[in-house]
Design a protein around this motif. Sequence first.
Motif, mmCIF file in Angstrom:
data_model
loop_
_atom_site.group_PDB
_atom_site.id
_atom_site.type_symbol
_atom_site.label_atom_id
_atom_site.label_comp_id
_atom_site.label_asym_id
_atom_site.label_seq_id
_atom_site.Cartn_x
_atom_site.Cartn_y
_atom_site.Cartn_z
ATOM 1 N N TYR A 33 0.839 -1.212 0.000
ATOM 2 C CA TYR A 33 0.000 0.000 0.000
ATOM 3 C C TYR A 33 0.872 1.261 0.000
ATOM 4 O O TYR A 33 0.695 2.156 -0.832
ATOM 5 N N GLU A 34 1.829 1.321 0.908
ATOM 6 C CA GLU A 34 2.681 2.512 1.023
ATOM 7 C C GLU A 34 3.560 2.705 -0.209
ATOM 8 O O GLU A 34 3.733 3.830 -0.690
ATOM 9 N N THR A 35 4.102 1.609 -0.741
ATOM 10 C CA THR A 35 4.950 1.692 -1.930
ATOM 11 C C THR A 35 4.150 2.162 -3.139
ATOM 12 O O THR A 35 4.584 3.060 -3.874
ATOM 13 N N GLU A 36 2.994 1.559 -3.366
ATOM 14 C CA GLU A 36 2.169 1.944 -4.515
ATOM 15 C C GLU A 36 1.709 3.396 -4.403
ATOM 16 O O GLU A 36 1.676 4.124 -5.402
ATOM 17 N N LYS A 37 1.378 3.834 -3.210
ATOM 18 C CA LYS A 37 0.941 5.225 -3.024
ATOM 19 C C LYS A 37 2.088 6.184 -3.321
ATOM 20 O O LYS A 37 1.890 7.229 -3.943
ATOM 21 N N THR A 38 3.286 5.824 -2.924
ATOM 22 C CA THR A 38 4.454 6.666 -3.165
ATOM 23 C C THR A 38 4.826 6.701 -4.650
ATOM 24 O O THR A 38 5.068 7.768 -5.219
ATOM 25 N N LEU A 39 4.856 5.527 -5.292
ATOM 26 C CA LEU A 39 5.262 5.451 -6.702
ATOM 27 C C LEU A 39 4.210 6.029 -7.656
ATOM 28 O O LEU A 39 4.552 6.518 -8.723
ATOM 29 N N GLU A 40 2.948 5.886 -7.290
ATOM 30 C CA GLU A 40 1.803 6.378 -8.080
ATOM 31 C C GLU A 40 1.670 5.733 -9.454
ATOM 32 O O GLU A 40 0.959 6.256 -10.306
ATOM 33 N N GLU A 41 2.338 4.620 -9.692
ATOM 34 C CA GLU A 41 2.231 3.956 -10.996
ATOM 35 C C GLU A 41 0.936 3.161 -11.112
ATOM 36 O O GLU A 41 0.268 3.214 -12.138
ATOM 37 N N ARG A 42 0.609 2.405 -10.092
ATOM 38 C CA ARG A 42 -0.595 1.587 -10.087
ATOM 39 C C ARG A 42 -1.587 2.053 -9.027
ATOM 40 O O ARG A 42 -2.611 1.432 -8.813
ATOM 41 N N TRP A 43 -1.261 3.130 -8.349
ATOM 42 C CA TRP A 43 -2.130 3.713 -7.328
ATOM 43 C C TRP A 43 -3.377 4.268 -8.003
ATOM 44 O O TRP A 43 -3.290 4.953 -9.014
ATOM 45 N N ILE A 44 -4.548 3.971 -7.452
ATOM 46 C CA ILE A 44 -5.800 4.461 -8.014
ATOM 47 C C ILE A 44 -6.379 5.565 -7.140
ATOM 48 O O ILE A 44 -6.660 6.661 -7.614
ATOM 49 N N GLY A 45 -6.578 5.277 -5.874
ATOM 50 C CA GLY A 45 -7.147 6.283 -4.993
ATOM 51 C C GLY A 45 -7.529 5.699 -3.657
ATOM 52 O O GLY A 45 -7.403 4.495 -3.416
ATOM 53 N N GLU A 46 -8.039 6.561 -2.802
ATOM 54 C CA GLU A 46 -8.365 6.165 -1.435
ATOM 55 C C GLU A 46 -9.629 6.905 -1.008
ATOM 56 O O GLU A 46 -9.772 8.098 -1.245
ATOM 57 N N VAL A 47 -10.541 6.168 -0.411
ATOM 58 C CA VAL A 47 -11.746 6.753 0.168
ATOM 59 C C VAL A 47 -11.763 6.321 1.623
ATOM 60 O O VAL A 47 -11.868 5.124 1.923
ATOM 61 N N GLY A 48 -11.610 7.271 2.529
ATOM 62 C CA GLY A 48 -11.517 6.926 3.947
ATOM 63 C C GLY A 48 -10.326 6.017 4.184
ATOM 64 O O GLY A 48 -9.216 6.306 3.754
ATOM 65 N N ASP A 49 -10.580 4.895 4.846
ATOM 66 C CA ASP A 49 -9.517 3.932 5.149
ATOM 67 C C ASP A 49 -9.478 2.769 4.171
ATOM 68 O O ASP A 49 -8.954 1.699 4.485
ATOM 69 N N VAL A 50 -10.034 2.967 2.984
ATOM 70 C CA VAL A 50 -10.013 1.932 1.951
ATOM 71 C C VAL A 50 -9.284 2.487 0.725
ATOM 72 O O VAL A 50 -9.716 3.469 0.127
ATOM 73 N N ALA A 51 -8.152 1.861 0.394
ATOM 74 C CA ALA A 51 -7.318 2.309 -0.720
ATOM 75 C C ALA A 51 -7.388 1.295 -1.855
ATOM 76 O O ALA A 51 -7.538 0.092 -1.623
ATOM 77 N N TRP A 52 -7.239 1.783 -3.091
ATOM 78 C CA TRP A 52 -7.316 0.939 -4.277
ATOM 79 C C TRP A 52 -6.053 1.073 -5.121
ATOM 80 O O TRP A 52 -5.582 2.186 -5.358
ATOM 81 N N VAL A 53 -5.538 -0.067 -5.585
ATOM 82 C CA VAL A 53 -4.422 -0.109 -6.527
ATOM 83 C C VAL A 53 -4.749 -1.127 -7.622
ATOM 84 O O VAL A 53 -5.667 -1.934 -7.468
ATOM 85 N N HIS A 54 -3.992 -1.078 -8.700
ATOM 86 C CA HIS A 54 -4.089 -2.120 -9.713
ATOM 87 C C HIS A 54 -2.932 -3.077 -9.473
ATOM 88 O O HIS A 54 -1.809 -2.653 -9.202
ATOM 89 N N ALA A 55 -3.187 -4.366 -9.576
ATOM 90 C CA ALA A 55 -2.163 -5.388 -9.332
ATOM 91 C C ALA A 55 -1.021 -5.281 -10.333
ATOM 92 O O ALA A 55 -1.235 -4.996 -11.513
ATOM 93 N N PHE A 56 0.188 -5.531 -9.858
ATOM 94 C CA PHE A 56 1.387 -5.545 -10.697
ATOM 95 C C PHE A 56 1.330 -6.704 -11.690
ATOM 96 O O PHE A 56 1.705 -6.571 -12.850
ATOM 97 N N ALA A 57 0.884 -7.871 -11.229
ATOM 98 C CA ALA A 57 0.755 -9.057 -12.081
ATOM 99 C C ALA A 57 -0.716 -9.448 -12.115
ATOM 100 O O ALA A 57 -1.168 -10.293 -11.344
ATOM 101 N N PRO A 58 -1.497 -8.819 -12.990
ATOM 102 C CA PRO A 58 -2.946 -9.012 -12.983
ATOM 103 C C PRO A 58 -3.393 -10.426 -13.317
ATOM 104 O O PRO A 58 -2.762 -11.115 -14.113
ATOM 105 N N LYS A 59 -4.498 -10.825 -12.694
ATOM 106 C CA LYS A 59 -5.107 -12.127 -12.947
ATOM 107 C C LYS A 59 -6.125 -12.062 -14.084
ATOM 108 O O LYS A 59 -6.708 -13.063 -14.456
ATOM 109 N N SER A 60 -6.385 -10.852 -14.603
ATOM 110 C CA SER A 60 -7.317 -10.650 -15.709
ATOM 111 C C SER A 60 -6.960 -9.327 -16.379
ATOM 112 O O SER A 60 -5.933 -8.731 -16.057
ATOM 113 N N HIS A 61 -7.805 -8.863 -17.274
ATOM 114 C CA HIS A 61 -7.519 -7.618 -17.995
ATOM 115 C C HIS A 61 -7.458 -6.414 -17.065
ATOM 116 O O HIS A 61 -6.800 -5.419 -17.384
ATOM 117 N N ASN A 62 -8.153 -6.448 -15.978
ATOM 118 C CA ASN A 62 -8.062 -5.481 -14.885
ATOM 119 C C ASN A 62 -7.952 -6.326 -13.630
ATOM 120 O O ASN A 62 -8.509 -7.420 -13.564
#
Length: 169
Positions: A33-62
């Motif tokens: 979580y902290e690394t993705e937020k810092t790098l901002e490459e796969r960081w999506i966003g955060e609402v309250g205490d729930v943060a979203w990123v895209h996986a580095f090695a995706p299991k599907s198209h998203n």
Amino acid sequence: MVSDSPSNYQRIVAEKAHAFNNDTGKEYFTELYETEKTLEERWIGEVGDVAWVHAFAPKSHNDFIAFFSKAYSIDDVKEQNWIDFSTGLRALFATLSEQGFASFNLMLHISPDPESKQPIHVRLIPRLTLGLLNTSDINFFQALHQEPLSFKLPEEIAAIARKHFEKIK
């Protein structure tokens, strides 16, 4: 789905997160979580205490991962967390819709080891429609839990197949 034994995904996550903690002294998902937020490459966003990123090695198209950054057990999840989670989901549903995806698989992972202090995380991937079959490609158990599905025991199917092989002798 709830079970006394972990799925392949849950078992692997527990093993790898434990090894990461032993090697680094840090909790894996918090560090991710902290690394993705810092790098901002796969960081999506955060609402309250729930943060979203895209996986580095995706299991599907998203492959979206949500971290409940302050919830380590289901008892830690508050009503506001669910509201924040659903707000993020709405944004991701718009993302999927924009790409032409109409359905999805979702997994909520809660570590069975309360001592691990592993935050709850969610994975969400789209389901793909297969051409003229007009059906989805794979279900959540196969895609997210890495579990093959079979409604019959292999031995039962082998017995049925053997009967048909005996007919061709």
